[in-house]
Design a protein around this motif. Structure first.
Motif, PDB file in Angstrom:
ATOM      1  N   GLU A  53      23.015   2.807  38.042  1.00  0.00           N
ATOM      2  CA  GLU A  53      22.754   3.997  38.861  1.00  0.00           C
ATOM      3  C   GLU A  53      22.409   3.624  40.287  1.00  0.00           C
ATOM      4  O   GLU A  53      22.743   4.341  41.213  1.00  0.00           O
ATOM      5  N   GLU A  54      21.704   2.502  40.456  1.00  0.00           N
ATOM      6  CA  GLU A  54      21.485   2.034  41.830  1.00  0.00           C
ATOM      7  C   GLU A  54      21.190   0.545  41.872  1.00  0.00           C
ATOM      8  O   GLU A  54      20.685  -0.034  40.918  1.00  0.00           O
ATOM      9  N   VAL A  55      21.525  -0.027  43.001  1.00  0.00           N
ATOM     10  CA  VAL A  55      21.235  -1.429  43.273  1.00  0.00           C
ATOM     11  C   VAL A  55      20.423  -1.430  44.559  1.00  0.00           C
ATOM     12  O   VAL A  55      20.899  -0.972  45.603  1.00  0.00           O
ATOM     13  N   VAL A  56      19.183  -1.903  44.475  1.00  0.00           N
ATOM     14  CA  VAL A  56      18.320  -1.863  45.660  1.00  0.00           C
ATOM     15  C   VAL A  56      18.022  -3.294  46.093  1.00  0.00           C
ATOM     16  O   VAL A  56      17.335  -4.029  45.376  1.00  0.00           O
ATOM     17  N   PRO A  57      18.578  -3.718  47.247  1.00  0.00           N
ATOM     18  CA  PRO A  57      18.297  -5.080  47.705  1.00  0.00           C
ATOM     19  C   PRO A  57      16.802  -5.262  47.978  1.00  0.00           C
ATOM     20  O   PRO A  57      16.141  -4.352  48.471  1.00  0.00           O
ATOM     21  N   GLU A  58      16.292  -6.443  47.603  1.00  0.00           N
ATOM     22  CA  GLU A  58      14.892  -6.780  47.856  1.00  0.00           C
ATOM     23  C   GLU A  58      14.875  -8.132  48.554  1.00  0.00           C
ATOM     24  O   GLU A  58      15.895  -8.820  48.584  1.00  0.00           O
TER      25      GLU A  58
END
Ligand SMILES: Cc1cc2nc3c(=O)[nH]c(=O)nc-3n(C[C@H](O)[C@H](O)[C@H](O)COP(=O)(O)OP(=O)(O)OC[C@H]3O[C@@H](n4cnc5c(N)ncnc54)[C@H](O)[C@@H]3O)c2cc1C
Length: 379
Positions: free
Chosen positions: A152-157
């Motif tokens: 559903e989502e890929v959140v760069p960290e």
């Protein structure tokens, strides 16, 4: 690739002879020869553009391919044609799910180059079906693979990325050092957060066209007239292309009973087919299939219709200007997929491998199946 025109199938010999062997009027014949010569010239240019120089990166070759004859459409390049000839080129362009006026002249030339040049990629088949490749990789990876998982989502960290994934109706968050986003461009655009504006814009601007496919299982007990044929372009029919996927098995060893044919309609024809029910599509496909291969009528055992609304990305004028934004480094999120070059399986595989190498280069050495599999697939 053969051609079925005005009740005749020509599917062998040099393509240069097709205009003389097909039942065309003198005006159509002349028009076909003229366009054929222009196309031959452009396809040779594409073959040169596609050839990787020694020491050159695959991404540089991809950029050159995309830029080849990009400033005019395929329709403009071919110019005014006899309607019968125009229908032939439309049927072939629709293989990439778009119309001749929607794709670059380079893209149209590429469609022919990959058929005419045995060193380019489409002239290869995986015996047993292309699904064998991911299935084999999956078998080696074992329980590391999770299928049926919708990201559903890929959140760069700062040191990796967080992935929100839905598996069997349950949402889970997973942390990763690297993410290889191998989803279609429009999905990658939707799920990857924090992309640079030009990359997000480039992903959103990759156009995809539709395909409606019919897979036909046949139950013949012996040889059929189409055994030697792999593909036929079929202008003016309910589908643009007809494939005999079992062709790669013929000619070596005994002729096994049964076979498998596949037809599809793409581009505008695909859009018209999408408006029909599966039953109507099946009827139209079988009717036209038996006008091209009359013997098919008695041996059809099963037909499966499949709809792909966003089947393949195509190369529209201006596409090459998006390339720097798609090939740039995005830190720990790596992009892979056919939309990164001339759209076909080879580009999907090569960009996947490049991404895997980058990720592996940034990871501590890993013991076990994953690294062993990567070793094995390196060319
Ligand atoms: C009918 C047809 C015939 C073709 N014939 C040829 C041919 O003869 N030769 C050739 O080279 N190419 C052919 N192609 C094109 C080829 O199939 C594609 O170029 C290739 O499959 C692209 O691979 P990919 O990995 O980039 O994308 P895909 O194969 O589209 O893989 C993307 C994956 O992402 C998954 N996905 C999507 N959203 C999510 C999400 N939110 N979370 C998790 N996963 C997601 C999808 O389920 C899919 O498995 C054909 C295509 C079609 C449709």
């Amino acid at each position: 690739m053969g051609l079925a025109v005005n009740g005749k199938v020509v599917a062998s010999g040099a393509p240069e002879t097709y205009p003389l062997r097909l039942p065309l009027s003198p005006a159509a014949r002349l028009s076909f020869i003229k366009s054929g010569l222009k196309l031959r010239w452009a396809a040779q240019g594409f073959q040169r553009a596609a050839r990787r120089q020694i020491g050159e990166s695959a991404s540089a070759a991809r950029a050159r391919e995309l830029a080849y004859r990009e400033n005019e459409t395929f329709a403009d390049y071919l110019g005014v044609m006899h309607p019968e000839v125009e229908a032939i080129f439309r049927a072939i362009a629709e293989r990439i799910t778009a119309e001749p006026h929607e794709i670059t002249a380079g893209c149209g030339a590429g469609l022919f180059a990959v058929v005419w040049d045995s060193n380019l990629t489409l002239a290869r088949n995986l015996i047993g079906g292309s699904a064998l490749l991911p299935l084999t990789l999956a078998r080696h990876l074992g329980s590391r693979i999770v299928t049926g998982a919708a990201v559903e989502e890929v959140v760069p960290e700062p040191t990796g990325a967080r992935i929100r994934v839905r598996v069997a109706g349950r949402v889970r968050d997973v942390s990763a050092k690297y993410v290889i986003a191998a989803t279609p461009a429009y999905v990658t655009h939707r799920i990857v957060r924090g992309l640079p504006a030009d990359t997000a814009d480039a992903l959103a601007r990759i156009p995809y066209g539709p395909f409606v496919c019919g897979a036909v299982l046949t139950g013949e007990s012996g040889p059929m007239p189409w055994d030697d044929v792999y593909a036929i372009a079929t202008p003016g029919k309910a589908f643009n292309m007809l494939f005999n996927h079992a062709n790669v098995l013929r000619g070596s060893g005994p002729r096994e009973p049964g076979g498998s044919l596949m037809v599809y309609g793409g581009g505008d024809l695909g859009r018209r087919l999408l408006q029909m029910t599966d039953g109507q599509i099946q009827e139209a496909f079988l009717r036209d299939l038996s006008t091209i291969l009359p013997e098919v009528k008695d041996v059809v055992r099963e037909v499966i219709v499949h709809r792909w609304e966003h089947a393949i990305p195509y190369i529209a004028p201006g596409r090459h200007r998006l390339q720097p934004a798609l090939e740039r480094s995005l830190g720990n999120v790596l992009l892979a997929g056919d939309y990164l070059g001339f759209p076909e399986m080879e580009v999907a595989a090569v960009t996947g491998l490049e991404a895997a190498r980058t990720a592996r280069g940034g990871l501590a050495p890993v013991e076990g199946a994953q690294s062993r599999v990567l070793e094995r697939v390196q060319p």
